[in-house]
Enzyme design. Structure first.
Site, PDB file in Angstrom:
ATOM      1  N   ARG A 176      -6.026  11.219   6.123  1.00 42.06           N
ATOM      2  CA  ARG A 176      -4.940  11.243   7.104  1.00 42.06           C
ATOM      3  C   ARG A 176      -3.973  12.390   6.783  1.00 42.06           C
ATOM      4  O   ARG A 176      -3.674  12.659   5.630  1.00 42.06           O
ATOM      5  CB  ARG A 176      -4.219   9.890   7.048  1.00 42.06           C
TER       6      ARG A 176
ATOM      7  N   HIS B  95       0.807  -1.221   0.000  1.00 37.69           N
ATOM      8  CA  HIS B  95       0.000   0.000   0.000  1.00 37.69           C
ATOM      9  C   HIS B  95       0.837   1.268   0.000  1.00 37.69           C
ATOM     10  O   HIS B  95       0.286   2.357   0.192  1.00 37.69           O
ATOM     11  CB  HIS B  95      -0.909   0.039   1.230  1.00 37.69           C
TER      12      HIS B  95
ATOM     13  N   LYS C 248       0.301  13.955   1.189  1.00 36.04           N
ATOM     14  CA  LYS C 248      -1.086  14.193   0.780  1.00 36.04           C
ATOM     15  C   LYS C 248      -1.342  15.679   0.512  1.00 36.04           C
ATOM     16  O   LYS C 248      -2.381  16.058  -0.010  1.00 36.04           O
ATOM     17  CB  LYS C 248      -2.039  13.634   1.831  1.00 36.04           C
TER      18      LYS C 248
ATOM     19  N   THR D 183      -9.148   5.774  -1.435  1.00 39.77           N
ATOM     20  CA  THR D 183     -10.538   5.341  -1.597  1.00 39.77           C
ATOM     21  C   THR D 183     -11.500   6.480  -1.298  1.00 39.77           C
ATOM     22  O   THR D 183     -12.650   6.444  -1.728  1.00 39.77           O
ATOM     23  CB  THR D 183     -10.867   4.146  -0.677  1.00 39.77           C
TER      24      THR D 183
END
Length: 802
Positions: A542, A354, A547, A649
């Site tokens: 998160r 992942h 990100k 997701t």
């Protein structure tokens, strides 16, 4: 197997539960008692379905998959189970007639403190899909007493509080003390070589692993998956110490054991934290593998057919110790030869990676590993020795072998252990799987190409559409009829309404209703009043530098300062909504949260622009909050640096609720773009190959400081936002000697600014925007968890539906 109840039967059963378990009549019961009685009703139905499913599975002698993951982000269970059982409406009517508020009953349930982010939510969606499709798949994890943490924002800083979810959550867990197992740590290993090789384990510390079972229902009550959660304890009690008044010493071993299952992902930026994480991971896999073998032997009374009847899936590297643990049991307890044991192990395990960032691949210092897990360390050493000889025979290159080794530089590389051992390795999006093959594990891929495959992540559309957005769900049913709940590709039928203005206008009305609902919640919880005619721009995930919540926040700062300098400028109102938790030991991520909160404080208290711009940071982001937020979102921020996000997701959940993805060509965004088409997504930024070229040629963020727009933002950070200077963030971005801005925020800033301008332009054309929204909803079925779990079952695990 299709058990159902009508309204009258539900009332009768709840009344019976209240009288039998609490000794009260419905009119005298508290809301807590009514909630628990409702759960007991659901549990009875699930047990019946589970019993029949297991009986059919045993009759067929079907292969079973055991899905190991450190987290399962379940959320709340009552509403989900009632929906899957097909009695949600009947339950609502029954509760009203008994004098209770439907939603108040649901609000008694806390979110299960069993997960943190996308990894855990994916695992939860997979168990839901497995049960809905009738696949024999069960999960294993840890029963965390205090979850990861409950987030509280104090003066802009994230503060961690214990998540006391078990009060109200434990009613879903069934203890199975009779199936408890012992897990051994520390001590010394003595080997004996007489007629056979035997192991003597001395001076070890034992921990008792007690299982708690949670049932996960399938849609239409098809079947029930089982999630087994382990709780750690120690039953020893030093009565002598206690009688001498040394009360803490008397219970020391028990307390030390229970620490293992206290908290998900304890901080590991110190020795004790690293040791605890290693103990947690071995505790999970040792208890689980022992349990799997016990179940197998009860059915077949032999281990010879183990790999034919069992598949164990390692979800990320956290459960990788299951590999040497199964070897340990086969060698030490079942007396298999190494070759025969290894043959079973390599046919049993599959692995999902992942992460594409090499620094995130899990490694353990060998000295800690050997002290805590002495026998497992011996087995890993032997695996590594045989691996090195095997690989050298294949490639004749010791440099490559050293990169592929499990042990190197006094560290144990768990990803290499998984890739070498497992019969299948998969990534979770097309771009991620290509990076795995071409970069991350290229040496392995060159030697074993058939091991590698891709299964793009998926989400539970029944939860994230049918339950979270009932108005949209009903509207879709009116347009295309039922059936898409179990056949997600049927949603594509919606594309025939692309030019139907009435449909598009109704879609907009549903979105507006959901925005109003979210705005009311935000007003009640934060006292921030939102303009519901503004664009709701959402980034919820998160908190991590890759990100790039920081990119989003810097752009908001730019918009605010521009608006202050030109208060009469043409500016379409916008609301930016964040939700994120940072790891407790991740200081820079916490500083980004502080920056966002300070920015929100300054902007939201500026009365001159109050109707034009708002920023909200939603405290303690969790599944239940996401279920309210995602139906209201209009822009879905998926802005990681290209080549860093494996899949995501959240992008899929927002997509099915009609939000438009604004993102980079990273993770599953690439496949979302392929599905919806370039006209129905907002793409910006560097591509993966451009990122790699820039890294190779040398990325110097200080070069971007010459751009007046960027230099003004950097200096603004230094001067202060909301009364707080963020000089450390500014220094991190600019850096020196090519060391700053590791995720290229400044390189992508201008492209990000321009795509936001394009987003506003499209939003101001409502029909065009709603066509984009409809296209996203219609093509979201490609990302259903049902599709993903079917691919795993057919191509990797080789299992059939029961």
């Amino acid at each position: 197997m299709k058990l159902t109840l009508n309204k009258t039967e539900i009332k009768e059963r709840i009344c019976k539960m209240l009288e039998h378990h609490f000794g009260v009549l419905p009119e005298k019961a508290t809301m807590e008692q009514f909630y628990r009685a409702s759960v007991m009703l659901v549990q009875e139905m699930l047990i019946e379905t589970r019993r029949e499913f297991v009986a059919n599975q045993r009759k067929q002698e079907a292969k079973t998959v055991y899905y190991m993951c450190m987290e399962f982000l379940i959320g709340r269970s009552l509403k989900n189970n009632l929906f899957n059982l097909g009695i949600l409406d009947e339950f609502e009517e029954a509760t009203k007639e008994l004098g209770y508020n439907f939603n108040s009953v649901f609000d008694r349930e806390p979110d299960a403190g069993l997960g943190n982010g996308g990894l855990g939510r994916l695992a939860a969606c997979f168990l839901d899909a497995a049960a809905s499709l009738g696949y024999p798949i069960n999960g294993y994890s840890i029963r965390y007493e205090f979850g990861i943490f409950r987030q509280k924002i104090v003066d802009g800083w994230q503060t961690e509080l214990p998540d006391l979810w078990l009060h109200g959550g434990e009613v879903w867990l069934s203890p199975r003390v009779d199936e408890a197992v012992t897990v051994k740590f520390d001590g010394q290993i003595v080997e004996h070589w007489d007629n056979e090789h035997t192991i003597e384990y001395n001076n070890y510390n034992s921990v008792l692993a007690i299982p708690y079972d949670m049932m996960i229902s399938g849609y239409n009550n098809t079947s029930v998956s089982l999630l087994r959660l382990w709780s750690a304890t120690n039953l020893s009690f030093d009565i002598k110490q206690f009688n001498q008044g040394n009360y803490m010493n008397a219970v020391e071993q028990k307390a030390m054991a229970e620490v293992i299952s206290n908290v998900l992902y304890p901080s590991d930026n110190h020795f004790e934290g690293k040791s605890l994480r290693l103990r947690q991971q071995y505790f999970l896999v040792s208890a689980s593998v022992q349990d799997i073998i016990r179940k197998h032997i009860a059915l077949y009374n032999t281990m010879d057919n183990f790999a034919d009847k069992v598949a164990i899936h390692i979800n990320e590297t956290h459960p990788a110790l299951a590999i040497p643990e199964l070897m340990r049991i086969l060698l030490d307890e079942w007396k298999f030869t190494w070759e025969d044991a290894w043959n079973i192990v390599t046919k049993t395990f599959a692995y999902t990676n992942h992460t594409v960032m090499s620094e995130a691949l899990e490694v353990w210092p060998q000295d800690i590993f050997s002290r805590i897990l002495p026998r497992i360390h011996q087995i890993v050493q032997e695996i590594n020795n045989r691996l090195c000889m095997h690989l050298y025979g294949l490639c004749n290159d010791w440099n490559k072998v050293s990169q592929m080794a499990v042990i190197g530089s006094n560290q144990i590389h768990m990803a290499n252990l998984c890739v070498y051992t497992c019969y299948t390795i998969n990534g979770v999006s097309k771009i991620h799987s290509n990076i795995i093959k071409n970069s991350l594990f290229n040496n392995y891929y060159t030697l074993f190409p058939s091991k590698f495959t891709n299964v793009t992540n998926g989400f539970s559309m029944r939860r994230w559409l049918c339950q979270s957005n009932p108005k949209l769900c009903d509207f879709i049913s009116d347009l295309i009829g039922p059936g898409y709940e179990t056949n997600p590709h049927k949603l594509q039928t919606l594309l025939r309404f692309t030019d139907d203005n009435a449909v598009l206008n109704n879609l907009a009305r549903i979105k507006q209703d959901n925005k109003i609902r979210l705005a009311e919640y935000i007003m009640s919880s934060t006292n921030i009043k939102l303009n519901t005619n503004s664009i709701f721009d959402v980034q919820v995930k998160r908190l991590h530098e890759y990100k790039r919540q920081l990119l989003n926040a810097l752009h908001i700062l730019y918009l605010y300062d521009t608006l202050k300098q030109n208060p009469s400028m043409d500016f379409y109102p916008r609301t930016f909504i964040f939700g994120a938790k940072a790891a407790p030991g991740y200081h820079f991520a916490k500083q980004i949260i502080r920056f966002i909160c300070s920015l929100a404080n300054e902007i939201n208290n500026d009365k001159e622009i109050s109707e034009k711009l708002k920023v909200v940071f939603l405290e303690d982001y969790r599944v239940t909050l996401a279920e309210m937020l995602m139906p209201a979102a209009e822009i879905s921020e998926q802005i990681s640096l290209a080549g860093t996000e494996a899949s995501g997701t959240g992008n899929m959940k927002l997509m099915i609720n009609g939000a438009i993805t604004l993102g980079t060509m990273d993770g599953a965004n690439v496949e979302i773009c392929e599905s919806v088409g370039d006209d129905n997504i907002l793409i910006f930024g560097l591509r993966t190959n451009e990122v790699e070229t820039l890294k190779q040629n040398g990325y110097y963020p200080s070069n971007y400081y010459a751009n007046p727009m960027i230099s003004s933002i950097i200096e603004r950070l230094r001067r202060g936002v909301g009364g707080v200077s963020f000089d450390d963030i500014a220094s991190n971005l600019i850096g020196q000697n090519g060391s700053g801005d590791p995720y290229m925020v400044l390189a992508d800033f201008d492209s990000y600014r321009l795509i936001h301008e394009e987003a506003v332009k499209r939003y101001q054309d409502p029909l065009r925007w709603n066509k984009m929204s409809l296209a996203n909803i219609a093509t979201s079925g490609n990302f259903a968890a049902d599709r993903a779990i079917s691919e795993y079952s057919d191509r990797i695990w080789k299992i059939d539906r029961i």
